[in-house]
Design an enzyme around this catalytic site. Sequence first.
Site, PDB file in Angstrom:
ATOM      1  N   HIS A   1     -76.500  47.997 -36.906  1.00  0.00           N
ATOM      2  CA  HIS A   1     -75.599  48.829 -36.254  1.00  0.00           C
ATOM      3  C   HIS A   1     -74.358  48.712 -37.369  1.00  0.00           C
ATOM      4  O   HIS A   1     -73.710  47.740 -37.608  1.00  0.00           O
ATOM      5  CB  HIS A   1     -74.903  48.459 -34.987  1.00  0.00           C
ATOM      6  CG  HIS A   1     -74.001  49.367 -34.642  1.00  0.00           C
ATOM      7  ND1 HIS A   1     -72.634  49.051 -33.985  1.00  0.00           N
ATOM      8  CD2 HIS A   1     -73.988  50.709 -34.464  1.00  0.00           C
ATOM      9  CE1 HIS A   1     -72.017  49.816 -33.650  1.00  0.00           C
ATOM     10  NE2 HIS A   1     -72.672  51.114 -33.829  1.00  0.00           N
ATOM     11  N   ARG A   2     -74.065  49.824 -38.125  1.00  0.00           N
ATOM     12  CA  ARG A   2     -72.949  50.080 -39.229  1.00  0.00           C
ATOM     13  C   ARG A   2     -73.406  48.837 -40.332  1.00  0.00           C
ATOM     14  O   ARG A   2     -72.522  48.118 -40.715  1.00  0.00           O
ATOM     15  CB  ARG A   2     -71.570  49.850 -38.515  1.00  0.00           C
ATOM     16  CG  ARG A   2     -71.237  50.770 -37.522  1.00  0.00           C
ATOM     17  CD  ARG A   2     -69.795  50.462 -37.109  1.00  0.00           C
ATOM     18  NE  ARG A   2     -69.442  51.061 -35.837  1.00  0.00           N
ATOM     19  CZ  ARG A   2     -68.281  50.824 -34.999  1.00  0.00           C
ATOM     20  NH1 ARG A   2     -67.458  50.100 -35.687  1.00  0.00           N
ATOM     21  NH2 ARG A   2     -68.273  51.399 -33.678  1.00  0.00           N
TER      22      ARG A   2
ATOM     23  N   GLU B   1     -78.080  51.765 -39.018  1.00  0.00           N
ATOM     24  CA  GLU B   1     -77.274  52.875 -38.739  1.00  0.00           C
ATOM     25  C   GLU B   1     -75.888  52.822 -39.491  1.00  0.00           C
ATOM     26  O   GLU B   1     -75.477  51.893 -39.809  1.00  0.00           O
ATOM     27  CB  GLU B   1     -77.140  52.865 -37.280  1.00  0.00           C
ATOM     28  CG  GLU B   1     -76.254  53.877 -36.609  1.00  0.00           C
ATOM     29  CD  GLU B   1     -74.783  53.891 -36.626  1.00  0.00           C
ATOM     30  OE1 GLU B   1     -74.075  54.912 -36.009  1.00  0.00           O
ATOM     31  OE2 GLU B   1     -74.078  52.979 -36.927  1.00  0.00           O
TER      32      GLU B   1
ATOM     33  N   ASP C   1     -72.189  55.742 -40.570  1.00  0.00           N
ATOM     34  CA  ASP C   1     -71.309  56.614 -40.140  1.00  0.00           C
ATOM     35  C   ASP C   1     -70.976  57.563 -41.291  1.00  0.00           C
ATOM     36  O   ASP C   1     -70.583  56.896 -42.247  1.00  0.00           O
ATOM     37  CB  ASP C   1     -70.254  56.577 -39.211  1.00  0.00           C
ATOM     38  CG  ASP C   1     -70.818  55.318 -38.248  1.00  0.00           C
ATOM     39  OD1 ASP C   1     -71.177  55.842 -37.139  1.00  0.00           O
ATOM     40  OD2 ASP C   1     -70.565  54.234 -38.400  1.00  0.00           O
TER      41      ASP C   1
ATOM     42  N   HIS D   1     -66.512  54.684 -40.419  1.00  0.00           N
ATOM     43  CA  HIS D   1     -66.776  54.838 -39.180  1.00  0.00           C
ATOM     44  C   HIS D   1     -65.486  55.782 -38.562  1.00  0.00           C
ATOM     45  O   HIS D   1     -65.664  56.874 -37.824  1.00  0.00           O
ATOM     46  CB  HIS D   1     -66.672  53.641 -38.037  1.00  0.00           C
ATOM     47  CG  HIS D   1     -66.997  53.874 -36.663  1.00  0.00           C
ATOM     48  ND1 HIS D   1     -65.893  54.082 -35.911  1.00  0.00           N
ATOM     49  CD2 HIS D   1     -68.171  54.060 -35.769  1.00  0.00           C
ATOM     50  CE1 HIS D   1     -66.225  54.092 -34.791  1.00  0.00           C
ATOM     51  NE2 HIS D   1     -67.578  54.396 -34.669  1.00  0.00           N
TER      52      HIS D   1
ATOM     53  N   GLU E   1     -75.342  58.776 -38.995  1.00  0.00           N
ATOM     54  CA  GLU E   1     -74.612  59.420 -37.962  1.00  0.00           C
ATOM     55  C   GLU E   1     -73.418  60.260 -38.470  1.00  0.00           C
ATOM     56  O   GLU E   1     -72.550  59.692 -39.185  1.00  0.00           O
ATOM     57  CB  GLU E   1     -74.005  58.249 -36.904  1.00  0.00           C
ATOM     58  CG  GLU E   1     -73.388  59.198 -35.868  1.00  0.00           C
ATOM     59  CD  GLU E   1     -72.727  58.098 -35.080  1.00  0.00           C
ATOM     60  OE1 GLU E   1     -72.567  56.940 -34.973  1.00  0.00           O
ATOM     61  OE2 GLU E   1     -71.655  58.852 -34.201  1.00  0.00           O
TER      62      GLU E   1
ATOM     63  N   LYS F   1     -70.187  62.148 -37.980  1.00  0.00           N
ATOM     64  CA  LYS F   1     -69.103  61.932 -37.170  1.00  0.00           C
ATOM     65  C   LYS F   1     -68.276  63.568 -37.237  1.00  0.00           C
ATOM     66  O   LYS F   1     -67.207  63.491 -36.283  1.00  0.00           O
ATOM     67  CB  LYS F   1     -68.017  61.110 -37.632  1.00  0.00           C
ATOM     68  CG  LYS F   1     -68.567  59.521 -37.534  1.00  0.00           C
ATOM     69  CD  LYS F   1     -68.600  59.438 -35.823  1.00  0.00           C
ATOM     70  CE  LYS F   1     -68.826  57.653 -35.490  1.00  0.00           C
ATOM     71  NZ  LYS F   1     -69.325  57.609 -34.324  1.00  0.00           N
TER      72      LYS F   1
ATOM     73  N   ASP G   1     -75.636  44.501 -33.552  1.00  0.00           N
ATOM     74  CA  ASP G   1     -74.618  44.094 -34.562  1.00  0.00           C
ATOM     75  C   ASP G   1     -75.130  42.628 -34.887  1.00  0.00           C
ATOM     76  O   ASP G   1     -74.684  42.154 -36.181  1.00  0.00           O
ATOM     77  CB  ASP G   1     -73.387  43.849 -34.024  1.00  0.00           C
ATOM     78  CG  ASP G   1     -72.495  45.164 -33.799  1.00  0.00           C
ATOM     79  OD1 ASP G   1     -72.703  45.961 -34.245  1.00  0.00           O
ATOM     80  OD2 ASP G   1     -71.677  45.018 -32.689  1.00  0.00           O
TER      81      ASP G   1
HETATM   82  O1  G3P Z   1     -74.965  55.950 -33.421  1.00  0.00           O
HETATM   83  C1  G3P Z   1     -75.199  55.068 -32.802  1.00  0.00           C
HETATM   84  C2  G3P Z   1     -73.614  54.537 -32.488  1.00  0.00           C
HETATM   85  O2  G3P Z   1     -73.150  54.059 -33.920  1.00  0.00           O
HETATM   86  C3  G3P Z   1     -72.631  55.215 -31.965  1.00  0.00           C
HETATM   87  O3  G3P Z   1     -71.369  54.736 -31.654  1.00  0.00           O
HETATM   88  O4  G3P Z   1     -68.941  54.623 -32.295  1.00  0.00           O
HETATM   89  O5  G3P Z   1     -70.761  52.866 -33.278  1.00  0.00           O
HETATM   90  O6  G3P Z   1     -70.601  55.143 -34.007  1.00  0.00           O
HETATM   91  P1  G3P Z   1     -70.408  54.278 -32.759  1.00  0.00           P
HETATM   92 MG    MG Z   2     -72.250  54.952 -35.541  1.00  0.00          MG
END
Ligand code: G3P
Ligand code: MG
Length: 228
Positions: free
Chosen positions: A7-8, A34, A36, A49, A101, A103, A221
């Site tokens: 994640h990120r 993943e 953003d 993000h 992703e 935004k 994470d």
């Molecule tokens: O794309 C899944 C997740 O990353 C969405 O929430 O706030 O971490 O971008 P956020």
């Molecule tokens: Mg995200």
Amino acid sequence: MFQLIGHRGVRGHAPENTLRGFKQAFDMGCVGVEFDVRRCKTGELVVIHDETVDRTTNGSGKVEMLSLAELQSFDAGGGAIIPTLDAVIEAASPKGILFIELKETGIGEEVGHKVQHAIDEGADASTLVVISFLPETLKEVRSVNDAIHIGLNSEGLSVQEVSDVLEEVRMQHLNPYMKDVDGEFVALAQKHNQTIGTWTVNDANDFKYVYDLGLDFIFTDYPDRLIG
Ligand code: G3P
Ligand code: MG
């Protein structure tokens, strides 16, 4: 069997949304990452993000009010910089799956063309999944062509509400928030022949819950806490 997505990048171990984090995620055993995407003042698509740079860098201000040169003059953690979307696709796409992703609205068509270009260069379409909380943005991506894989991030939406969005735009993936996902979401994904994932799973209790649901992807994470 699920596949782990960093994640990120791999936020628990490296500065989020940086090339260093993406490399580390794969090194730690993730099959994908993943990240953003937003547009900056000079028009480039960048990987960050928040709406501002304040939390994740030593700079301040809104991404949309800063040029790429200004953004990349900031320290995003340990000397890392905010990467462009192009740089991330180039570095990370050969290593595995990208969940891209979006935004903002207004960037979907351009991202769609970049994804199509990567596919034309040899990437498998299923390894570049464009996701968003914003159905309008996903429609922009879909307007490029029918083949690009897209998916809906949902938080606080019922199965019926997600199902209604699917009537409007065809998708290959569902991504409900961990507190929302349940057997009904899994059944909805199966009905539409979609993969399904959830985020952000970082501890044993949450992991057990989503593991038992039999999801395709788990975003974390901390891959080290979930592997083994
Ligand atoms: O794309 C899944 C997740 O990353 C969405 O929430 O706030 O971490 O971008 P956020
Ligand atoms: Mg995200």
